[in-house]
Write an enzyme that holds these catalytic residues in place. Structure first.
Site, short mmCIF file in Angstrom:
data_model
loop_
_atom_site.label_atom_id
_atom_site.label_comp_id
_atom_site.label_asym_id
_atom_site.label_seq_id
_atom_site.Cartn_x
_atom_site.Cartn_y
_atom_site.Cartn_z
N ASP A 10 0.86 -1.18 0.00
CA ASP A 10 0.00 0.00 0.00
C ASP A 10 0.91 1.24 0.00
O ASP A 10 2.09 1.16 0.35
CB ASP A 10 -0.87 -0.04 1.26
CG ASP A 10 -1.70 1.21 1.44
OD1 ASP A 10 -2.38 1.62 0.48
OD2 ASP A 10 -1.63 1.80 2.54
N LYS A 172 -8.39 -4.91 -3.68
CA LYS A 172 -6.95 -5.11 -3.81
C LYS A 172 -6.62 -6.59 -3.90
O LYS A 172 -5.70 -7.00 -4.64
CB LYS A 172 -6.22 -4.48 -2.62
CG LYS A 172 -6.25 -2.96 -2.59
CD LYS A 172 -5.40 -2.42 -1.46
CE LYS A 172 -5.41 -0.91 -1.40
NZ LYS A 172 -4.51 -0.37 -0.37
N ASN A 198 -9.20 -0.99 3.44
CA ASN A 198 -9.17 -1.37 2.03
C ASN A 198 -8.04 -2.36 1.75
O ASN A 198 -7.93 -2.89 0.64
CB ASN A 198 -9.08 -0.15 1.11
CG ASN A 198 -7.84 0.70 1.34
OD1 ASN A 198 -7.13 0.55 2.33
ND2 ASN A 198 -7.57 1.59 0.41
#
Length: 252
Positions: A10, A172, A198
Site C-alpha cells: 500500500d 486489492k 481497504n
C-alpha cells in the site's frame, strides 16, 4: 531466495510518510528486495494520476494494482485491465453524497476529479472508483450503511471518515490475485503490507499479511504481523525481518 516472491505494498500510510515522502531506508529495502528477485508492486487506492510518479520514482519495472484493484498494469505503460462502476451507480452515489453534504471525488480514465470540479459532463465518463468524505462520523456511518444495501457496488474505507466505492467484487485482493496469475505464483507466496480496511481482504489472503503500526485496529487483529509505523520505517523493517530475514511463519 526469499520465501515470498511478490511484495504488495500500500502507499498512503504505508510506504509514504505522513508528508507523502519515501524515506531513504524504505527506498533502500525495496530495492534490496528487487535485487533478491522479489517482484515489488503497489496495491493502492490511488490511480495512475497520483501513483504514476511514485512508480517512476522507485523505478519499479513490475505490475501494479491501482484504484483498489479496479485497474491493473502489467508494467510501466502496459495497461492490462480496468473495471468500471456502472454509470447508474455513479449518478446514485453522486446524489447520496450531495444529499449528505459530503465531499466526494472519483478516479476516471481521464482524471482524478473532486467535488468542486464535478460537472454534468462527468456522468458521461467511466469511473473506476468513487469516494466520499465526511468529518461527521455519524453521517459517514449512515452513508456507509445505505451504500451497503446497493448490491452492484463494493465499499471499503482508507480512514474512518471516508468511503471508497468500486464495482462489486473488485478489491486489492482480486487485483493481486490477477498479478499472481500473470507471474505464475500463488497467494501463499505473497507478502502484503497495508494500514487500513481497504487492505483487509488482501492482508487476510496473503501468505504473510503485515499491518502497519499506525494501522487500523481491526486490520491489526487479522494481520499475521504488525510492523512499526510509516513514520518509523515500518515497511523497511518488515522487508528486512520477514521478507529477506530468517523469519518463516507457518500459518494455521
Amino acid at each position: 531466495m526469499p520465501h515470498y516472491k511478490l511484495l504488495a505494498l500500500d502507499l498512503d500510510g504505508t510506504v509514504l510518510t505522513d508528508d507523502k515522502k519515501i524515506t531513504k531506508e524504505t527506498r533502500k529495502w525495496i530495492h534490496k528486495a528487487v535485487e533478491e528477485g522479489v517482484t515489488v508492486i503497489f496495491s493502492t487506492g490511488r490511480g495512475i494520476q497520483t501513483a504514476g510518479a511514485i512508480w517512476e520514482e522507485l523505478a519499479l519495472d513490475a505490475p501494479m494494482v491501482l484504484v483498489n484493484g479496479a485497474e491493473i498494469w502489467k508494467g510501466p505503460g502496459q495497461l492490462w485491465e480496468r473495471h468500471f462502476i456502472n454509470r447508474d451507480d455513479i449518478r446514485w452515489l453522486h446524489e447520496q453524497a450531495m444529499r449528505a453534504g459530503a465531499k466526494f471525488w472519483g478516479y476516471s480514465v481521464e482524471s482524478l476529479t473532486h467535488k468542486k470540479d464535478w460537472t454534468d459532463e462527468m456522468f458521461a465518463r467511466d469511473w473506476l472508483k468513487f469516494g466520499m468524505h465526511h468529518t461527521d462520523l455519524d453521517e459517514i456511518q449512515k452513508l456507509r450503511e445505505l451504500l451497503l444495501e446497493r448490491e452492484s457496488i463494493e465499499i471499503t474505507r482508507s480512514a474512518p471518515i471516508n468511503i471508497e466505492i468500486s464495482l462489486k467484487g473488485i478489491s486489492k485482493e482480486t487485483g493481486v490475485r490477477r498479478v499472481c496469475e500473470l507471474l505464475g505464483i500463488t497467494m501463499d507466496q505473497v507478502m502484503a503490507v497495508g494500514d487500513n480496511l481497504n487492505d483487509q481482504r488482501l492482508i487476510r489472503a496473503a501468505g504473510l499479511g503485515v499491518a502497519m503500526g499506525n494501522g487500523d485496529a481491526e486490520l491489526k487483529k487479522i494481520a499475521d504481523i504488525v510492523t512499526e509505523s510509516n513514520e518509523e520505517n515500518g515497511v523497511a523493517k518488515a522487508i528486512e525481518r520477514y521478507l529477506l530475514g530468517s523469519y518463516n511463519p507457518i500459518k494455521a
